[in-house]
Scaffold this motif. Structure first.
Motif, short mmCIF file in Angstrom:
data_model
loop_
_atom_site.label_atom_id
_atom_site.label_comp_id
_atom_site.label_asym_id
_atom_site.label_seq_id
_atom_site.Cartn_x
_atom_site.Cartn_y
_atom_site.Cartn_z
N PHE A 171 0.84 -1.19 0.00
CA PHE A 171 0.00 0.00 0.00
C PHE A 171 0.88 1.24 0.00
CE2 PHE A 171 0.69 -1.09 4.45
CZ PHE A 171 0.94 0.12 5.07
N ILE A 172 0.27 2.36 -0.33
CA ILE A 172 0.96 3.65 -0.26
C ILE A 172 0.64 4.28 1.09
CG2 ILE A 172 1.15 5.98 -1.20
CD1 ILE A 172 2.41 3.92 -3.00
N LEU A 173 1.68 4.67 1.81
CA LEU A 173 1.51 5.36 3.08
C LEU A 173 1.90 6.82 2.89
CD1 LEU A 173 0.83 5.21 6.10
CD2 LEU A 173 3.23 4.62 6.53
N HIS A 174 0.97 7.72 3.19
CA HIS A 174 1.18 9.15 2.97
C HIS A 174 1.69 9.82 4.25
CE1 HIS A 174 -0.86 9.16 -1.00
NE2 HIS A 174 -1.48 8.12 -0.48
N PRO A 175 2.28 11.02 4.13
CA PRO A 175 2.84 11.71 5.29
C PRO A 175 1.86 11.94 6.44
CG PRO A 175 3.67 12.71 3.30
CD PRO A 175 2.62 11.72 2.87
N ASP A 176 0.58 12.07 6.13
CA ASP A 176 -0.41 12.25 7.21
C ASP A 176 -0.89 10.90 7.74
OD1 ASP A 176 -1.98 11.34 5.16
OD2 ASP A 176 -3.48 12.93 5.30
N LEU A 177 -0.24 9.82 7.30
CA LEU A 177 -0.49 8.44 7.73
C LEU A 177 -1.82 7.86 7.24
CD1 LEU A 177 0.98 8.36 11.37
CD2 LEU A 177 2.09 7.87 9.18
N HIS A 178 -2.36 8.41 6.17
CA HIS A 178 -3.49 7.71 5.55
C HIS A 178 -2.93 6.81 4.45
CE1 HIS A 178 -3.49 10.59 2.10
NE2 HIS A 178 -4.15 9.62 1.47
N ILE A 179 -3.67 5.78 4.12
CA ILE A 179 -3.18 4.81 3.14
C ILE A 179 -4.04 4.84 1.87
CG2 ILE A 179 -2.35 3.33 5.00
CD1 ILE A 179 -4.58 1.37 4.31
N SER A 180 -3.44 4.38 0.79
CA SER A 180 -4.16 4.26 -0.48
C SER A 180 -3.52 3.15 -1.30
CB SER A 180 -4.12 5.59 -1.25
OG SER A 180 -2.78 5.92 -1.62
N GLU A 181 -4.19 2.78 -2.38
CA GLU A 181 -3.68 1.77 -3.34
C GLU A 181 -3.26 0.46 -2.68
OE1 GLU A 181 -3.42 5.60 -5.37
OE2 GLU A 181 -2.02 5.05 -3.82
N LEU A 182 -4.06 -0.01 -1.73
CA LEU A 182 -3.72 -1.30 -1.12
C LEU A 182 -3.88 -2.41 -2.16
CD1 LEU A 182 -4.40 -2.48 2.43
CD2 LEU A 182 -4.88 -4.06 0.58
N PHE A 183 -2.90 -3.30 -2.19
CA PHE A 183 -2.86 -4.34 -3.22
C PHE A 183 -2.25 -5.62 -2.64
CE2 PHE A 183 -0.31 -6.51 -6.50
CZ PHE A 183 -1.29 -6.83 -7.42
N ILE A 184 -2.85 -6.75 -3.02
CA ILE A 184 -2.35 -8.05 -2.55
C ILE A 184 -1.68 -8.78 -3.72
CG2 ILE A 184 -2.96 -10.29 -1.56
CD1 ILE A 184 -5.39 -8.84 -0.29
N PRO A 185 -0.36 -8.92 -3.68
CA PRO A 185 0.32 -9.63 -4.77
C PRO A 185 -0.02 -11.12 -4.75
CG PRO A 185 1.87 -8.36 -3.42
CD PRO A 185 0.58 -8.42 -2.68
N ASP A 186 0.01 -11.73 -5.91
CA ASP A 186 -0.19 -13.17 -6.02
C ASP A 186 0.77 -13.70 -7.08
OD1 ASP A 186 -1.20 -15.79 -6.81
OD2 ASP A 186 -3.03 -15.30 -5.73
N LYS A 187 1.58 -14.67 -6.68
CA LYS A 187 2.59 -15.21 -7.61
C LYS A 187 1.98 -15.88 -8.82
CE LYS A 187 3.14 -19.54 -5.00
NZ LYS A 187 2.01 -19.31 -4.09
N SER A 188 0.69 -16.22 -8.76
CA SER A 188 0.00 -16.80 -9.91
C SER A 188 -0.31 -15.77 -10.98
CB SER A 188 -1.31 -17.47 -9.46
OG SER A 188 -1.06 -18.49 -8.52
N PHE A 189 -0.28 -14.48 -10.59
CA PHE A 189 -0.58 -13.40 -11.53
C PHE A 189 0.53 -12.34 -11.49
CE2 PHE A 189 -4.61 -15.15 -9.99
CZ PHE A 189 -5.17 -15.57 -11.18
#
Length: 203
Positions: A167-185
């Protein structure tokens, strides 16, 4: 002579029968392979759809969520604040825990290493170990060039799923673009990294 003729005729009939049966067997095997291929394709498509659905769910579920400014430890066992790590600009975080799938971790780290070499955005690993010693032992083989490495036990509720995620962690500590990698894809992970590079290239 008549017996010989009958035997020859019988042999010809048997040979023709064998050829017919052999042809039917070959056709049957081809049909089975085609059916297996179709079934495999359907199963793979369903698996891909579930994977995308799962990722979308987590992305929307955690987008904009803020996390607490908690103390974390670096590889030298020094304690720093989470806020200090991302005080100036967003960072790509790769999160994994000690008990996560080892192959999944290895896949994520390999992609992260490639990303860190060419991206302008800072790249950080948040590992999750209960003790300092296993943290050091478990991470000493990780190539951390251009990648900061910290130990933090809990970040988000998704930790309970015991799967690595980004995920992207911003300076104000909010998150965005959370993503779960998978070796099958692997191509999906590469596309995710490309999007982040383009989006945060100005940083």
């Amino acid at each position: 002579m008549r017996k010989n003729g009958v035997l020859i005729l019988l042999l010809i009939v048997l040979l023709i029968t064998d050829l017919i049966l052999m042809r039917r067997t070959i056709i049957s095997h081809k049909e089975i392979r085609i059916k297996d291929s179709v079934i495999h394709s359907i199963v793979s498509d369903n698996f891909a759809l579930k994977y995308i659905e799962s990722n979308l769910f987590y992305t929307f579920e955690y987008d904009g969520m803020k996390i607490q400014d908690i103390p974390i430890k670096d590889t030298a066992d020094r304690t720093v604040s989470l806020q200090k790590v991302v005080c100036e600009k967003p960072a790509l975080i790769f999160r994994y825990q000690q008990r996560d799938c080892s192959e999944c971790i290895a896949f994520g780290l390999s992609q992260l290493a490639e990303f860190a070499e060419s991206a302008s955005i800072q790249t950080i690993i948040f590992a999750g170990y209960s003790e300092t010693y296993p943290f050091k032992q478990g991470t000493k083989t990780i190539q951390t060039k251009n990648i900061a490495l910290y130990n933090i036990e809990k970040i988000l509720p998704v930790d309970k799923q015991q799967i690595p995620y980004c995920f992207i962690l911003h300076p104000d500590l909010h998150i965005s673009e959370l993503f779960i990698p998978d070796k099958s894809f692997p191509e999906v992970m590469k596309r995710y990294m490309q999007i982040l590079k383009a989006k945060y290239s100005f940083i």
